[in-house]
Design a protein around this motif. Sequence first.
Motif, short mmCIF file in Angstrom:
data_model
loop_
_atom_site.label_atom_id
_atom_site.label_comp_id
_atom_site.label_asym_id
_atom_site.label_seq_id
_atom_site.Cartn_x
_atom_site.Cartn_y
_atom_site.Cartn_z
N VAL A 50 -6.15 14.16 -13.23
CA VAL A 50 -5.94 14.79 -11.92
C VAL A 50 -4.45 14.87 -11.63
O VAL A 50 -3.65 14.10 -12.18
N VAL A 60 -6.01 18.51 -8.00
CA VAL A 60 -6.75 19.39 -8.91
C VAL A 60 -7.11 18.65 -10.19
O VAL A 60 -6.37 17.76 -10.64
N PRO A 61 -8.25 19.00 -10.81
CA PRO A 61 -8.61 18.40 -12.10
C PRO A 61 -7.75 18.98 -13.22
O PRO A 61 -7.42 20.17 -13.20
N ASP A 64 -11.36 20.03 -18.06
CA ASP A 64 -12.56 20.78 -17.68
C ASP A 64 -13.74 19.86 -17.39
O ASP A 64 -14.51 20.11 -16.45
N TRP A 65 -13.87 18.78 -18.15
CA TRP A 65 -15.02 17.90 -17.95
C TRP A 65 -14.93 17.12 -16.64
O TRP A 65 -15.94 16.59 -16.17
N LYS A 67 -14.60 18.43 -13.81
CA LYS A 67 -15.40 19.18 -12.84
C LYS A 67 -16.86 18.77 -12.89
O LYS A 67 -17.56 18.79 -11.88
N GLU A 68 -17.33 18.39 -14.08
CA GLU A 68 -18.72 17.96 -14.23
C GLU A 68 -18.94 16.58 -13.61
O GLU A 68 -20.00 16.30 -13.06
N ALA A 71 -19.46 17.09 -9.98
CA ALA A 71 -20.25 18.29 -9.69
C ALA A 71 -21.22 18.09 -8.53
O ALA A 71 -21.56 19.05 -7.83
N PRO A 74 -19.58 18.81 -3.76
CA PRO A 74 -18.75 20.03 -3.67
C PRO A 74 -17.53 19.87 -2.78
O PRO A 74 -16.61 20.69 -2.85
N TYR A 76 -15.61 17.13 -2.70
CA TYR A 76 -14.75 16.05 -3.19
C TYR A 76 -13.29 16.46 -3.27
O TYR A 76 -12.39 15.76 -2.80
N TRP A 77 -12.99 17.60 -3.88
CA TRP A 77 -11.61 17.99 -4.11
C TRP A 77 -10.89 18.28 -2.80
O TRP A 77 -9.69 17.97 -2.66
#
Length: 353
Positions: A50, A60-61, A64-65, A67-68, A71, A74, A76-77
């Motif tokens: 992050v 921001v992440p 890519d993983w 985001k999973e 998931a 919604p 959280y970010w």
Amino acid sequence: MRSELLMIFLFVPLCPTALHALRYFYTASSGVPNFPEFVVVGLVDDVQIVHYDSNTQRLVPKQDWMKEVIADDPHYWEMSSQNAQASQQNFKASIGNLKKRFNQTGGVHTYQRMYSCEWHDDTGEVNGFDRHGYDGEDFIVFDLKTLTWIAPKPQAVITKHNWDRDTVRNERWKNYLTQECIDWLKKYLDYGRSTLLRTELPSVSLLQKTPSSPVTCHASGFYPNNTMLFWRRDGEEVHEDVDHGEILHNHDGTFQKSVDLDVSSVKAEDWGRYSCVFLLSGVKGDIVTKLDPKVIKTNWEKPNDLTIPIVAVVAVIAVLIIITAGIGFAPYKKKQREELKSISPCHFLIFTF
């Protein structure tokens, strides 16, 4: 932040057993041109997961993983970005307080914090720490065993006394570092398995600037960074006339490392007795490179040979010693104490001064 980062042999890949770590770095600065006044970086095993800075105002992440992993939440970010913005204001105020504590006015100053939890996937041992620094030096450090704070600087003594008195907060912080943070670390390792638990072998080169320079054994492109690189003579590790370099990051997420051997006192007929050995955690076997003048890459001209440019070793060390420092610690409000109860992968702990 960015950093720059053949031999055939048989090996048997195993599941790497190593010390894994989840770390968060917070850095606030003042008087630094063209640099965000506040930055947050989260890493798992030196892989950034992050990022937040005061210019974008967003957490921001970076994988890519990631985001999973989040998931199922919604919001959280967005919520984490708001928490980071609150920390940004707190850290900015803290720099002002610390400048007063050290009788400073203008100039360049940094206020840093790093907290981390560590887990050894072989022994199951867990550990954690929380370090606060000011202008590149430790200001106050959490002792996980005694649940008290260590003050290396006289200016931090009052902060130590105030923070030591908040035993409830210290107990909950211990619980976070040794349990909740470990749970998130294991979760990240599971979701990011293809990245975090992979093994990659390096290319190993022998380098020498001039005939009188040490010979450098340079290994680049390996992962993870749990490795050993050393010189050996007649099967025994050499300790004298050897200089070990640090492990550095490559741009692709792998690592590089070098070790120098002073050959000024080595007779020409004895060069064949030396070899460079590379060992990687989770891989059975090693890479052995003989000390042979024919394979050394140099920037000086050998007889009957073309000049071979030496490979440049360019890299930046990822990371910082770290974040926050304080000046008198006011008792936490109930709301702030409740924050420590909730499990959060990026744990924004707000310090009130």
